[in-house]
Design a protein around this motif. Structure first.
Motif, PDB file in Angstrom:
ATOM      1  N   ASP A 626      45.389  48.153  37.930  1.00 34.51           N
ATOM      2  CA  ASP A 626      45.218  47.812  36.403  1.00 34.51           C
ATOM      3  C   ASP A 626      43.762  47.907  35.995  1.00 34.51           C
ATOM      4  OD1 ASP A 626      47.697  46.701  36.792  1.00 34.51           O
ATOM      5  OD2 ASP A 626      47.136  44.853  37.191  1.00 34.51           O
ATOM      6  N   ARG A 629      43.941  51.606  35.077  1.00 33.05           N
ATOM      7  CA  ARG A 629      44.692  51.915  33.799  1.00 33.05           C
ATOM      8  C   ARG A 629      43.816  51.529  32.430  1.00 33.05           C
ATOM      9  NH1 ARG A 629      48.677  48.565  35.085  1.00 33.05           N
ATOM     10  NH2 ARG A 629      49.741  50.482  36.238  1.00 33.05           N
ATOM     11  N   GLU A 630      43.151  50.397  32.674  1.00 31.60           N
ATOM     12  CA  GLU A 630      42.538  49.901  31.177  1.00 31.60           C
ATOM     13  C   GLU A 630      41.450  50.731  30.848  1.00 31.60           C
ATOM     14  OE1 GLU A 630      41.169  46.164  32.176  1.00 31.60           O
ATOM     15  OE2 GLU A 630      43.101  45.030  32.276  1.00 31.60           O
ATOM     16  N   ARG A 631      40.720  51.413  32.091  1.00 28.81           N
ATOM     17  CA  ARG A 631      39.674  52.244  31.632  1.00 28.81           C
ATOM     18  C   ARG A 631      40.173  53.907  31.323  1.00 28.81           C
ATOM     19  NH1 ARG A 631      37.291  49.955  36.367  1.00 28.81           N
ATOM     20  NH2 ARG A 631      38.219  51.848  37.510  1.00 28.81           N
ATOM     21  N   LYS A 632      41.415  53.958  31.302  1.00 30.84           N
ATOM     22  CA  LYS A 632      42.163  55.154  31.250  1.00 30.84           C
ATOM     23  C   LYS A 632      41.563  56.462  32.006  1.00 30.84           C
ATOM     24  CE  LYS A 632      44.717  54.270  26.985  1.00 30.84           C
ATOM     25  NZ  LYS A 632      45.206  54.649  25.711  1.00 30.84           N
ATOM     26  N   GLU A 641      50.282  52.005  26.977  1.00 30.24           N
ATOM     27  CA  GLU A 641      51.072  50.795  27.628  1.00 30.24           C
ATOM     28  C   GLU A 641      52.435  50.781  26.636  1.00 30.24           C
ATOM     29  OE1 GLU A 641      50.116  46.292  28.365  1.00 30.24           O
ATOM     30  OE2 GLU A 641      48.369  47.503  27.590  1.00 30.24           O
TER      31      GLU A 641
END
Length: 882
Positions: A626, A629-632, A641
């Motif tokens: 997670d 994914r948030e930081r890509k 998303e």
């Protein structure tokens, strides 16, 4: 002028200008001195040895001590048709100096030629007067003594020259240099024994004068200059010689002169080169010789005028650098990572790894041999791996071996960078050789591409040979029987249960195929396996497929490099969970407390696979995913998303399964976990124990012969004096070994003298460990130590060493959670503990488990409830914890 004395003749030379000056022999007029001894000419049977004439040696010594190294003045009186010159020699720069002929006659060491005396020649008259005076004084020749000396050639008079050299114990001996054959070979007269020896200077070789087959003589470049260099400094000088060795009847030595060591001077001035075969015996230190040669090379003098250093075309930063060792390729090669991030293969200079005898003459296209098939190759690789992997080392490039094409008996080699690698001041090549795990490459004398510490390597190999280490040992060659079960489905199936029961097993990462696919060596099981990381989905690398080459997925190379840098050739621990249909094991890999699957996810190089949901690492993996994914980052760079859709899940209620089986409770732990045996296999265990103890009684093990290691399955003597199967959990010292009795679940600290090796017939493959760990289902263990002790005492009293009925309710992080009933009354043990107020109920979210936890006697005022509800508001039952 340079001077040499021969009886009553003197050889003079002028000052050198651009090379050795010509020689000139001056015979002293009107006198005659005794002739020195002469050996018969070889190949001429008519000639004989002639001894010293009386007082010949004394006459030569008188002139030598008076004239050698001094300037003289001479006048030539007669020159014969054959070119011989007779004259008068004066000590000094003019004719006012001492007349050498007069001094010789005055000491009674020469006679006057009276035949043909001219009465008007004052020089002849003076000589006759001096002779008459020496006769009257009975000097020298006119004395009553014999005045003879016996000079003996070691080569012909001593049966074993080596024993004679050894008897001198390398102590300096006074000597006179009688002849200089070339710059590095002289004839010396040893004093006071008057032995004549031919001495070759240890550790060096000068250009020589070669005699060809047709009788002509060829001169190597700088041979005459080297000979003159030695002659002008040593010929007929008083020196000290250290006779150092005598290989193959060649006497090696060092010549010491007050003005310096001729060996080191020859090297420094570029008149000689170092030779490996004799350098080892040089008592003054081989490093001095190398330093002298290095100085001449750097200045490019004489024989080194065309010298080009092996690393001349390299910058300083490329010649010396610090790097991190990533992989040990072989016993002589490794892959290092430079500060720039570049990977570079380095070969150890002048090292030859172990190989099978005669292999170099065999067909080079033969089947590849694993390193454990070659004697001492595995030990050499392991030595380097344990010493270097993951460490920073200092690299000094010695030379770059050019690429070579394939020959009739040799394979092709690409360009190789050969260097000296050190860590903590230790030369790795020297350490490897001193343990007998490699040998040294022998070079031609003119081959300068070698280690900069070649002499230290030679000395290390000599020590290894003397001590019989490794390759030089006369013991049997160690054999490594390693089973490669990679891709062998049937063999893998046999190993799977054993690896699953073992829990965490030690391993070494041998190869990294991709970010999540590795090849492991299991040292305790002595096998090689293919291992896949559980719980993650790593980008796939390119590979050949039946339909063509599969293109690599993005970041697959980065994932593989990350895994390589983290675990390649490191010691790790693995938990094997399952196996795929191709015979590859699947599980978790741990290194230095970290989980490789988690590390790949944390670095955005892998995704979490749905199979991780059943593992204890699922929460950690999803949290890491997670965050990435948030930081890509990396594989999540293009992630978008998806909109959340409301989904109504319809689940069918599952019924609780009740399948009680008979067990025998053997041990209860302080944590309220317990160990039990299946009643069905109890008879097998009893039979195995009886047979095992009978065999041990017939052939008792030798006390103290077993060296325990963590993880070993062994035999241990319990307090009752009987032998039981056990697993070594920790070794503090020989007197404190922590063992776990695998059939009963209890632990003990014993001395190694109470342990013995496990006979294969009674191991876990014959009968698996019988003690299985369980925990009570639906129960929260009290945190208070005193309360928990009361609970344990109660359970020990009720069920330990009794037969009960057990049902598995659900899985836990470390062991299954079960309910257990008394064997006679069928009452639930856990429920009784709740009713007595000794424990709390663990509320389960699963609906099919909630029926059984509907009863709780909290508030009944018994035991832990006697002071009311003691639970804090932040207890886990309320949905959160501080």
């Amino acid at each position: 002028m340079y001077i040499c004395v021969i009886c009553c003749a003197i050889i003079v030379r002028g000052q050198p200008r651009g090379g050795p000056p010509p020689e000139r022999q001056i015979n002293l007029s009107n006198i005659r001195a005794g002739a020195m001894a002469r050996r018969a000419a070889q190949g001429q049977p008519d000639t004989k040895d002639t001894p010293d004439e009386p007082w010949a040696f004394q006459a030569r010594e008188f002139l030598r001590k008076k004239l050698i190294g001094k300037e003289v003045c001479f006048t030539v009186e007669i020159k014969t048709a054959l070119g011989r010159e007779y004259g008068i020699v004066y000590l000094g720069r003019d004719t006012t100096g001492e007349n050498i002929a007069d001094s010789l006659v005055n000491e009674g060491l020469a006679t006057v030629r009276r035949e043909g005396i001219r009465g008007n020649n004052p020089d002849q008259a003076r000589l006759c007067d001096l002779e008459d005076q020496s006769k009257a004084s009975k000097k020298g020749l006119w004395s009553e003594g014999g005045g003879t000396h016996t000079i003996r050639d070691v080569k012909y008079t001593i049966e074993n020259p080596r024993n004679y050299i050894d008897s001198l114990h390398q102590k300096p001996i006074n000597a006179i240099i009688e002849h200089v054959r070339d710059g590095s070979v002289v004839r010396a007269l040893l004093l006071p024994d008057h032995y004549l020896v031919t001495v070759m200077l240890s550790g060096v070789k000068c250009p020589t004068f070669k005699r060809e087959a047709d009788g002509t003589e060829s001169t190597e470049a700088f041979a005459a200059e080297a000979k003159f260099f030695t002659e002008s400094r040593l010929l007929q000088r008083d020196v000290q010689i250290i006779l150092e060795s005598c290989p193959n009847q060649i006497i090696l030595g060092s010549i010491l002169h007050p003005n310096g060591n001729i060996t080191e001077l020859l090297l420094k001035e570029g008149f000689a080169r170092c030779v490996d075969w004799s350098m080892a015996v040089y008592t003054q230190g081989a490093e001095k010789l190398r330093a002298g040669e290095r100085s001449a090379k750097e200045r490019k003098v004489r024989i080194w005028k065309d010298y080009v250093a092996p690393t001349a075309n390299l910058d300083l930063k490329d010649r010396q650098f610090v790097a991190k060792v990533m992989q040990v390729v072989n016993a002589d090669a490794m892959v290092v990572k430079l500060n720039s991030g570049e990977l570079k293969t380095i070969h150890l200079s002048s090292i030859r790894p172990p190989r099978i005898e005669g292999e170099k003459n065999k067909d080079k296209d033969k089947r590849f041999r694993p390193l454990y098939d070659i004697p001492y190759m595995f030990e050499a690789r392991e030595f380097l791996r344990k010493k270097l992997i993951g460490k920073k080392v200092n690299v000094t490039v010695d030379y770059i071996r050019a690429a070579t094409g394939p020959g009739e008996s040799t394979p092709a080699f690409s360009e190789r960078t050969c260097a000296t690698v050190t860590i903590g001041g230790i030369n790795i090549a020297e350490a490897l050789i001193s343990k007998g795990l490699a040998t040294i490459i022998r070079y031609r004398q003119d081959d300068d591409q070698r280690s900069s510490h070649y002499d230290e390597l030679l000395a290390a190999e000599a020590r290894a040979i003397k001590n019989g280490k490794g390759l030089h040992s006369k013991k049997e060659v160690p054999i490594h029987r390693v089973a490669d079960i990679s891709g062998e489905t049937q063999k893998a199936k046999q190993f799977l249960p054993f690896l699953q029961r073992a829990g965490r097993s030690e391993a070494v990462v041998e190869y990294v195929f991709s970010g999540s696919r590795l090849k492991l060596y299991m040292p305790k099981e002595t096998c090689l396996i293919t291992f896949l990381l559980a719980g993650i989905e790593c980008p796939r690398s390119s590979r050949n497929m039946p339909g063509g080459v599969q293109v690599a997925e993005p970041f697959s190379d980065e994932a593989m490099l990350f895994t390589k840098e983290l675990v390649l050739q490191r010691e790790v621990e693995v938990e094997v969970e399952s196996m795929d249909k191709a015979g590859n094991f699947i599980g978790w890999l741990h290194i230095e407390g970290g989980n490789l699957s988690v590390a790949l996810v944390e670095n955005a190089l892998s995704k979490v696979h749905f199979t991780a949901e059943r593992s204890a690492y699922y929460k950690t993996l999803t949290s890491a995913e997670d965050a990435c994914r948030e930081r890509k980052e990396k594989i999540w760079a293009n992630y978008e998303e998806k909109p959340v859709e409301e989904v109504v899940y319809v689940t069918e209620e599952k019924e609780r399964a009740a399948n009680y089986r008979a067990v025998y409770v053997t041990e209860i732990c302080d944590t309220l976990h317990f160990y039990s045996q299946d009643v069905e296999t109890g008879a097998q265990l009893e039979n195995l124990m009886e047979t095992m103890r009978a065999e041990i009684a017939a052939q008792p093990p030798v006390e103290g012969s077993y060296a325990p290691r963590r993880g070993d399955i062994c035999l241990a003597t319990f307090a009752d004096g009987e032998w039981y199967r056990a697993r070594v959990e920790k070794v503090e010292s020989p007197s404190r070994v922590h063992v776990f009795y695998i059939d009963y679940g209890n632990r003990e600290v014993v001395s190694s003298t109470r342990l013995a090796a496990m006979p294969p017939a009674f191991g876990t493959r014959t009968l698996p460990a019988q003690a299985t760990e369980h925990a009570f289902a639906y129960i929260q263990v009290p945190q208070d130590e005193d309360v928990r002790a009361d609970v344990v005492d109660c359970i020990v009293r009720d069920i330990q060493n009794t037969q009960c009925l057990m049902n598995v309710e659900y899985s836990g992080a470390t062991c299954p959670h079960v309910t257990i009933q008394f064997g006679d009354t069928k009452d639930d043990v856990g429920l009784n503990l709740v009713k007595e107020g000794l424990v709390m109920v663990d509320v389960r979210k699963e609906k099919h488990l909630q029926k059984i936890v509907s009863e709780e006697t909290g508030g009944g005022g018994l035991n832990i409830w006697r002071y009311g509800d003691f639970r804090a508001d932040d207890a886990v039952e309320f949905g959160y914890r501080r």
